[in-house]
Design a protein around this motif. Structure first.
Motif, PDB file in Angstrom:
ATOM      1  N   LYS A 143      12.359 -60.097 -98.887  1.00 31.89           N
ATOM      2  CA  LYS A 143      12.039 -59.629 -97.544  1.00 31.89           C
ATOM      3  C   LYS A 143      13.091 -58.600 -97.164  1.00 31.89           C
ATOM      4  CE  LYS A 143      14.381 -63.651 -95.584  1.00 31.89           C
ATOM      5  NZ  LYS A 143      14.296 -64.747 -94.621  1.00 31.89           N
ATOM      6  N   VAL A 144      12.869 -57.892 -96.066  1.00 35.88           N
ATOM      7  CA  VAL A 144      13.795 -56.843 -95.641  1.00 35.88           C
ATOM      8  C   VAL A 144      15.203 -57.408 -95.461  1.00 35.88           C
ATOM      9  CG1 VAL A 144      14.335 -55.214 -93.771  1.00 35.88           C
ATOM     10  CG2 VAL A 144      11.983 -55.429 -94.609  1.00 35.88           C
ATOM     11  N   PHE A 199      -0.959 -54.944 -95.068  1.00 41.48           N
ATOM     12  CA  PHE A 199      -1.993 -55.401 -94.144  1.00 41.48           C
ATOM     13  C   PHE A 199      -1.619 -55.201 -92.678  1.00 41.48           C
ATOM     14  CE2 PHE A 199      -2.480 -57.978 -97.997  1.00 41.48           C
ATOM     15  CZ  PHE A 199      -3.801 -57.729 -98.305  1.00 41.48           C
ATOM     16  N   PHE A 200      -0.319 -55.186 -92.372  1.00 46.85           N
ATOM     17  CA  PHE A 200       0.123 -55.126 -90.980  1.00 46.85           C
ATOM     18  C   PHE A 200       1.152 -54.012 -90.790  1.00 46.85           C
ATOM     19  CE2 PHE A 200      -0.776 -59.589 -92.079  1.00 46.85           C
ATOM     20  CZ  PHE A 200      -1.824 -59.837 -91.206  1.00 46.85           C
ATOM     21  N   GLU A 201       1.057 -53.340 -89.649  1.00 45.11           N
ATOM     22  CA  GLU A 201       2.011 -52.283 -89.309  1.00 45.11           C
ATOM     23  C   GLU A 201       3.060 -52.814 -88.335  1.00 45.11           C
ATOM     24  OE1 GLU A 201       0.001 -48.817 -87.845  1.00 45.11           O
ATOM     25  OE2 GLU A 201      -1.402 -48.791 -89.522  1.00 45.11           O
ATOM     26  N   GLY A 202       4.190 -52.135 -88.263  1.00 42.70           N
ATOM     27  CA  GLY A 202       5.204 -52.439 -87.273  1.00 42.70           C
ATOM     28  C   GLY A 202       5.979 -53.726 -87.496  1.00 42.70           C
ATOM     29  N   LEU A 203       6.054 -54.218 -88.706  1.00 48.51           N
ATOM     30  CA  LEU A 203       6.755 -55.479 -88.982  1.00 48.51           C
ATOM     31  C   LEU A 203       8.269 -55.316 -88.989  1.00 48.51           C
ATOM     32  CD1 LEU A 203       4.445 -56.871 -91.797  1.00 48.51           C
ATOM     33  CD2 LEU A 203       4.625 -57.711 -89.457  1.00 48.51           C
ATOM     34  N   LYS A 204       8.736 -54.123 -89.253  1.00 47.14           N
ATOM     35  CA  LYS A 204      10.171 -53.794 -89.303  1.00 47.14           C
ATOM     36  C   LYS A 204      10.948 -54.805 -90.128  1.00 47.14           C
ATOM     37  CE  LYS A 204       9.859 -51.248 -85.050  1.00 47.14           C
ATOM     38  NZ  LYS A 204      10.249 -51.102 -83.696  1.00 47.14           N
ATOM     39  N   ASP A 205      11.943 -55.481 -89.527  1.00 44.73           N
ATOM     40  CA  ASP A 205      12.791 -56.400 -90.315  1.00 44.73           C
ATOM     41  C   ASP A 205      12.124 -57.752 -90.579  1.00 44.73           C
ATOM     42  OD1 ASP A 205      12.999 -57.437 -87.757  1.00 44.73           O
ATOM     43  OD2 ASP A 205      15.170 -57.738 -87.861  1.00 44.73           O
ATOM     44  N   LYS A 206      10.889 -57.927 -90.140  1.00 44.56           N
ATOM     45  CA  LYS A 206      10.151 -59.161 -90.424  1.00 44.56           C
ATOM     46  C   LYS A 206       9.244 -59.007 -91.650  1.00 44.56           C
ATOM     47  CE  LYS A 206      10.338 -61.071 -85.829  1.00 44.56           C
ATOM     48  NZ  LYS A 206      11.601 -61.692 -85.949  1.00 44.56           N
ATOM     49  N   ALA A 207       9.262 -57.817 -92.248  1.00 44.10           N
ATOM     50  CA  ALA A 207       8.397 -57.553 -93.399  1.00 44.10           C
ATOM     51  C   ALA A 207       8.850 -58.341 -94.625  1.00 44.10           C
ATOM     52  CB  ALA A 207       8.388 -56.062 -93.720  1.00 44.10           C
ATOM     53  N   ILE A 208       7.864 -58.811 -95.372  1.00 45.48           N
ATOM     54  CA  ILE A 208       8.091 -59.482 -96.654  1.00 45.48           C
ATOM     55  C   ILE A 208       7.443 -58.600 -97.715  1.00 45.48           C
ATOM     56  CG2 ILE A 208       7.665 -61.554 -98.027  1.00 45.48           C
ATOM     57  CD1 ILE A 208       7.295 -63.042 -95.309  1.00 45.48           C
ATOM     58  N   TYR A 209       8.200 -58.239 -98.726  1.00 48.41           N
ATOM     59  CA  TYR A 209       7.683 -57.334 -99.744  1.00 48.41           C
ATOM     60  C   TYR A 209       6.522 -57.976-100.513  1.00 48.41           C
ATOM     61  CZ  TYR A 209      11.896 -54.720 -98.676  1.00 48.41           C
ATOM     62  OH  TYR A 209      12.882 -54.025 -98.023  1.00 48.41           O
ATOM     63  N   ASP A 210       5.597 -57.124-100.929  1.00 49.82           N
ATOM     64  CA  ASP A 210       4.408 -57.620-101.629  1.00 49.82           C
ATOM     65  C   ASP A 210       4.735 -58.173-103.012  1.00 49.82           C
ATOM     66  OD1 ASP A 210       2.712 -57.082 -99.535  1.00 49.82           O
ATOM     67  OD2 ASP A 210       2.036 -55.161-100.333  1.00 49.82           O
ATOM     68  N   GLU A 211       5.657 -57.557-103.712  1.00 49.68           N
ATOM     69  CA  GLU A 211       5.947 -58.004-105.074  1.00 49.68           C
ATOM     70  C   GLU A 211       6.945 -59.152-105.081  1.00 49.68           C
ATOM     71  OE1 GLU A 211       7.050 -54.478-107.293  1.00 49.68           O
ATOM     72  OE2 GLU A 211       4.981 -54.347-108.017  1.00 49.68           O
ATOM     73  N   PHE A 212       6.640 -60.154-105.917  1.00 47.35           N
ATOM     74  CA  PHE A 212       7.590 -61.231-106.158  1.00 47.35           C
ATOM     75  C   PHE A 212       7.724 -61.429-107.658  1.00 47.35           C
ATOM     76  CE2 PHE A 212       3.505 -63.415-105.809  1.00 47.35           C
ATOM     77  CZ  PHE A 212       3.551 -64.395-106.791  1.00 47.35           C
ATOM     78  N   ASP A 213       8.838 -62.027-108.069  1.00 49.76           N
ATOM     79  CA  ASP A 213       9.145 -62.201-109.486  1.00 49.76           C
ATOM     80  C   ASP A 213       8.853 -63.616-109.940  1.00 49.76           C
ATOM     81  OD1 ASP A 213      10.200 -59.603-109.545  1.00 49.76           O
ATOM     82  OD2 ASP A 213      12.213 -60.302-109.027  1.00 49.76           O
ATOM     83  N   LEU A 214       8.370 -63.731-111.173  1.00 47.69           N
ATOM     84  CA  LEU A 214       8.248 -65.025-111.851  1.00 47.69           C
ATOM     85  C   LEU A 214       9.044 -64.957-113.150  1.00 47.69           C
ATOM     86  CD1 LEU A 214       4.424 -65.903-111.562  1.00 47.69           C
ATOM     87  CD2 LEU A 214       6.311 -66.879-110.251  1.00 47.69           C
TER      88      LEU A 214
END
Length: 191
Positions: free
Chosen positions: A43-44, A170-185
């Protein structure tokens, strides 16, 4: 005469079978207790890490070369390993909710190898179908196979699986609440 013909037929069959190419197929079940799948989400403002348990898995070999594999992950087992107490419980509950993986309706995720290409030194390039939340997408990754284990690292884009919460896809204006789409396994398979 019939006895001689039967004997000659049997002898010919045995000789031909000895020269026929042998297909040495072998399916190796993966140990779900010794294997591990760890995840890392970003996340940010930082990241979180955790684990997901395998429910089942196997690797298929022909003449000691990897040719296939199938794995099922138990999405109810999603655990966070970098938090404790109430914060750990809240994050795990949120990951299991419909905001993320919706485990009530989608208790498992599945990976099926569709094509395997052998490379050098036990490294295989694997194409597969990964199903999360009922959505299936192609994935491509390298898998290193040794005598009794296999390892890989995958980067998964959650937006492709309709995992929307906190996603700027999917959502605009999330700023520091954004969670990045990619995650690692990170995957370590013992067999």
């Amino acid at each position: 005469m019939k006895k001689i013909t039967a004997t000659l037929t049997l002898a010919a069959t045995l000789v031909l079978q000895s020269f026929a190419p042998q297909n040495n197929s072998d399916v190796k079940e993966v140990s779900i207790t010794k294997s591990s799948v760890t995840w890392k989400g970003y996340k940010v403002t930082g990241s979180h890490t955790g684990t997901i348990a395998l429910k089942s898995g196997s690797l298929s070999f022909e003449d000691s070369k990897l040719v296939g594999g199938t794995f099922v992950m138990d999405m109810n087992s999603i655990a966070c390993t970098d938090l404790e107490g109430v914060y750990k419980e809240k994050l795990e509950g949120h990951l299991k909710s419909d905001d993320f993986f919706g485990v009530k309706n989608n208790p498992t995720a599945r990976l099926v190898f569709t094509h395997v290409t052998a490379g050098d030194k036990g490294v295989y390039t694997v194409k597969g179908d990964l199903t999360i939340k009922g959505k299936t997408n192609n994935v491509l990754f390298d898998l290193t196979v040794n005598e009794h284990n296999a390892t890989t690292a995958l980067k998964i884009n959650r937006a492709k699986y309709d995992v929307k919460y906190g996603s700027t896809s999917f959502f605009e204006g999330l700023k520091d609440k954004a969670i990045y789409d990619e995650f690692d396994l990170q995957v370590n398979l013992e067999f």
